[in-house]
Design a protein around this motif. Structure first.
Motif, mmCIF file in Angstrom:
data_model
loop_
_atom_site.group_PDB
_atom_site.id
_atom_site.type_symbol
_atom_site.label_atom_id
_atom_site.label_comp_id
_atom_site.label_asym_id
_atom_site.label_seq_id
_atom_site.Cartn_x
_atom_site.Cartn_y
_atom_site.Cartn_z
ATOM 1 N N LEU A 249 0.770 -1.569 -0.035
ATOM 2 C CA LEU A 249 -0.028 0.209 -0.058
ATOM 3 C C LEU A 249 0.813 1.247 -0.024
ATOM 4 O O LEU A 249 1.552 1.570 1.011
ATOM 5 C CB LEU A 249 -1.077 0.010 1.332
ATOM 6 C CG LEU A 249 -2.054 -1.254 1.417
ATOM 7 C CD1 LEU A 249 -2.790 -0.988 2.630
ATOM 8 C CD2 LEU A 249 -2.845 -1.234 0.068
ATOM 9 N N ALA A 254 -2.710 3.920 -2.980
ATOM 10 C CA ALA A 254 -3.262 3.601 -1.924
ATOM 11 C C ALA A 254 -3.221 4.819 -1.122
ATOM 12 O O ALA A 254 -2.247 5.709 -0.980
ATOM 13 C CB ALA A 254 -2.853 2.499 -1.131
ATOM 14 N N ALA A 268 -3.236 3.338 9.150
ATOM 15 C CA ALA A 268 -4.188 2.688 8.579
ATOM 16 C C ALA A 268 -3.945 2.819 6.846
ATOM 17 O O ALA A 268 -3.715 4.209 6.543
ATOM 18 C CB ALA A 268 -5.321 3.390 9.011
ATOM 19 N N ARG A 270 -5.298 1.708 3.016
ATOM 20 C CA ARG A 270 -6.470 1.262 2.058
ATOM 21 C C ARG A 270 -6.290 1.467 0.587
ATOM 22 O O ARG A 270 -5.889 2.483 0.219
ATOM 23 C CB ARG A 270 -7.937 1.964 2.570
ATOM 24 C CG ARG A 270 -8.166 3.372 2.235
ATOM 25 C CD ARG A 270 -9.903 3.691 2.518
ATOM 26 N NE ARG A 270 -10.155 4.959 1.800
ATOM 27 C CZ ARG A 270 -10.074 6.060 2.504
ATOM 28 N NH1 ARG A 270 -9.799 5.875 4.016
ATOM 29 N NH2 ARG A 270 -10.507 7.211 2.014
ATOM 30 N N SER A 271 -6.579 0.472 -0.214
ATOM 31 C CA SER A 271 -6.677 0.331 -1.585
ATOM 32 C C SER A 271 -8.011 -0.038 -2.050
ATOM 33 O O SER A 271 -8.997 -0.014 -1.427
ATOM 34 C CB SER A 271 -5.524 -0.370 -2.163
ATOM 35 O OG SER A 271 -5.856 -1.587 -1.759
ATOM 36 N N HIS A 274 -7.938 -3.802 -0.465
ATOM 37 C CA HIS A 274 -7.648 -4.033 0.939
ATOM 38 C C HIS A 274 -7.718 -2.836 1.821
ATOM 39 O O HIS A 274 -7.388 -1.756 1.526
ATOM 40 C CB HIS A 274 -5.970 -4.281 0.788
ATOM 41 C CG HIS A 274 -5.612 -5.717 -0.035
ATOM 42 N ND1 HIS A 274 -5.256 -5.456 -1.322
ATOM 43 C CD2 HIS A 274 -5.560 -6.970 0.417
ATOM 44 C CE1 HIS A 274 -5.230 -6.719 -1.982
ATOM 45 N NE2 HIS A 274 -5.328 -7.560 -1.011
ATOM 46 N N ARG A 275 -7.818 -3.252 3.164
ATOM 47 C CA ARG A 275 -7.610 -2.370 4.356
ATOM 48 C C ARG A 275 -6.896 -3.072 5.238
ATOM 49 O O ARG A 275 -7.100 -4.149 5.676
ATOM 50 C CB ARG A 275 -9.031 -2.249 4.881
ATOM 51 C CG ARG A 275 -10.201 -1.747 4.004
ATOM 52 C CD ARG A 275 -9.882 -0.061 3.819
ATOM 53 N NE ARG A 275 -11.040 0.242 3.183
ATOM 54 C CZ ARG A 275 -11.368 0.162 1.772
ATOM 55 N NH1 ARG A 275 -10.307 -0.409 0.974
ATOM 56 N NH2 ARG A 275 -12.314 0.864 1.235
ATOM 57 N N GLU A 277 -4.574 -2.227 9.002
ATOM 58 C CA GLU A 277 -4.713 -1.453 10.060
ATOM 59 C C GLU A 277 -3.442 -1.946 11.023
ATOM 60 O O GLU A 277 -3.400 -3.070 11.229
ATOM 61 C CB GLU A 277 -5.877 -1.192 10.858
ATOM 62 C CG GLU A 277 -5.522 -0.154 12.027
ATOM 63 C CD GLU A 277 -6.892 0.204 12.516
ATOM 64 O OE1 GLU A 277 -7.146 1.059 13.474
ATOM 65 O OE2 GLU A 277 -7.943 -0.347 12.014
ATOM 66 N N ARG A 316 -7.950 -6.818 6.030
ATOM 67 C CA ARG A 316 -9.101 -6.994 5.171
ATOM 68 C C ARG A 316 -8.952 -6.960 3.817
ATOM 69 O O ARG A 316 -8.302 -6.129 3.287
ATOM 70 C CB ARG A 316 -10.357 -6.085 5.627
ATOM 71 C CG ARG A 316 -10.812 -6.183 7.031
ATOM 72 C CD ARG A 316 -11.691 -5.275 7.383
ATOM 73 N NE ARG A 316 -12.352 -5.671 8.884
ATOM 74 C CZ ARG A 316 -11.672 -5.282 10.059
ATOM 75 N NH1 ARG A 316 -10.646 -4.552 10.064
ATOM 76 N NH2 ARG A 316 -12.504 -5.568 11.154
ATOM 77 N N GLN A 317 -9.552 -7.958 3.022
ATOM 78 C CA GLN A 317 -9.685 -8.024 1.512
ATOM 79 C C GLN A 317 -11.096 -7.990 1.096
ATOM 80 O O GLN A 317 -11.672 -9.142 1.650
ATOM 81 C CB GLN A 317 -8.898 -9.140 1.248
ATOM 82 C CG GLN A 317 -8.659 -9.160 -0.410
ATOM 83 C CD GLN A 317 -7.724 -10.489 -0.859
ATOM 84 O OE1 GLN A 317 -6.596 -10.550 -0.373
ATOM 85 N NE2 GLN A 317 -8.185 -11.043 -1.678
#
Length: 340
Positions: A249, A254, A268, A270-271, A274-275, A277, A316-317
Motif C-alpha cells: 500500500l 493507496a 491505516a 486502504r486501496s 485491501h484495508r 491497520e 481485510r480483503q
C-alpha cells in the motif's frame, strides 16, 4: 613523461568500452530514480545507500538487526555498520573508510566490518561480533513489475529518500557470535530492505515484524518527510506478506495515514481491495539508541528503536477479515524530529 602518457592511453584503450545504454542507465539511477522494470538493489551511488537485515527467532524470543550505510560524498566513500540484538541489549558499530557497493549487483564491501556478496553476509566488529550466514530467498518483492521498487515514487528523480523492502522470508544457515553468546541463525525468519537518497529525512518512523502466529506473515512500514527542493510531504507506505501474496500500500495507488506519538505507532492503509491497520506499542520496552550516519564524514545522529515492541495487525480483503494477530518481537523506530 611522454612515454608514461602513452602508456596510460594504451591502458585506457585496452579497457572494455561501457555501452552507451549502461552509461545512460547509471546517469539516470544517479538521480535516485530507477527505470521501469529496473532493479533497485544495486547501488545508485546516491549520497546515502542503506542496507538492512533483520533476523527473528520467535521460539527463543530473539531478534538480530544488521544495518549498513554506504555514503558517497565528494571524495572516497565510507560506511557505517551497526549490529543490535535482543534480549541481550548488545549494540556495536563501526565506521569504515574505503567502502564500495556495486552498481550492477547486490554486493557491498565495507571491510573489515561487513561484506555482502548476493546471498552471503559476513559481519565482524571488533572481538564482540562475528556473523556469518547464507540466505536463500523464498519470498521477495514481486518481480517483473513495470514500476521499479515499491511505488511510482521510485521512478521520480531527485527525491530526498527512497525505500524498498525486498525480502520477506528466506532460508538461512549460519551463526552469530555476539559477545559471550553464540546464536544459531538457522530457522530464523528473515527480512531485508534497501533505502537511498540524499540522507535520512528530517523526521521518520519505521517498523518491521515477523513472529506472528502465522510463520508466513511479515509486516513492514515506513514514513517520513519526502520531497524535492522546498516541496516536502509526509508520505507513508506499508507492506504485508501473507502466504504467497504481497500486499503493498503506497500512494498514489493507496491512501496510508500514520500517527506516531507517545510510544505508539498507528498506520491505516486502504486501496481498492485491501484495508490494513497497524498499531505498535513499546510499553516499558528497552529503547536502543542506534547511530545514524550523516553525510559529513564520520559524523552521526541517532534513532530510537525498540527491537521487541508489540505490533497488532488487521488485514481485510474485499471487505472480509483475512487476518488479525499480534507479534511481540516487532522493531519500532523513530528518527530525526520524530525521535525528539
Amino acid at each position: 613523461m611522454r612515454a608514461g602518457h602513452r602508456a596510460r592511453l594504451a591502458e585506457r584503450a585496452s579497457e572494455p568500452a561501457v555501452p552507451r545504454s549502461t552509461r545512460l542507465r547509471d546517469l539516470w539511477r544517479g538521480t535516485g530514480a530507477d527505470l521501469p522494470g529496473g532493479d533497485p538493489l544495486p547501488s545508485h551511488r546516491a549520497p546515502m545507500e542503506g542496507y538492512l537485515w533483520r533476523f527473528t527467532d520467535p521460539g527463543r524470543g530473539r531478534v538480530l538487526l544488521v544495518a549498513c550505510g554506504v555514503n558517497h560524498p565528494p571524495g572516497p566513500p565510507w560506511a557505517t555498520v551497526v549490529v543490535a540484538a535482543h534480549p541481550s541489549g548488545l549494540i556495536r558499530s563501526a565506521s569504515v573508510d574505503g567502502a564500495w557497493d556495486d552498481t550492477a549487483a547486490y554486493r557491498i564491501s565495507a571491510l573489515p566490518a561487513l561484506a555482502l556478496d548476493g546471498k552471503r553476509l559476513r559481519v565482524r566488529i571488533g572481538d564482540d561480533v562475528d556473523i556469518r550466514c547464507a540466505l536463500r530467498p523464498e519470498h521477495t518483492w514481486p518481480p517483473r513489475r513495470l514500476l521499479p521498487g515499491t511505488s511510482v515514487f521510485s521512478a521520480v528523480p531527485g527525491l530526498n529518500h527512497y525505500w524498498h523492502p525486498h525480502l520477506f522470508g528466506a532460508r538461512v544457515e549460519g551463526v552469530a557470535r555476539l559477545a559471550d553468546e553464540v546464536w544459531d541463525l538457522s530457522g530464523s525468519q528473515v527480512y531485508a530492505e534497501k533505502s537511498w537518497g540524499r540522507g535520512f529525512p528530517p523526521a521518520w518512523w519505521w517498523g518491521q515484524a515477523h513472529g506472528f502466529d502465522r510463520e508466513d506473515l511479515c509486516v513492514a512500514f515506513a514514513g517520513g518527510s519526502l520531497g524535492r527542493g522546498g516541496l516536502t510531504l509526509r508520505v507513508n507506505g506499508l507492506v504485508v506478506r501473507a502466504g504467497d501474496e504481497t500486499i503493498g500500500l503506497f500512494p498514489p495507488a493507496a491512501l496510508v495515514r500514520a500517527t506516531v506519538r507517545d510510544g505508539t505507532w498507528h498506520l491505516a492503509g486502504r486501496s481498492a481491495r485491501h484495508r490494513v491497520e497497524l498499531t505498535g506499542t513499546a510499553p516499558g520496552g528497552r529503547a536502543y539508541y542506534l547511530p545514524v550516519p550523516r553525510l559529513e564524514r564520520h559524523r552521526f545522529g541517532s534513532s530510537v528503536q525498540h527491537l521487541a515492541g508489540r505490533l497488532h495487525v488487521t488485514v481485510r480483503q474485499d471487505g472480509r477479515l483475512r487476518y488479525a494477530g499480534e507479534s511481540a518481537l516487532a522493531s519500532l523506530e523513530t528518527g530525526g524530529l520524530a525521535a525528539g
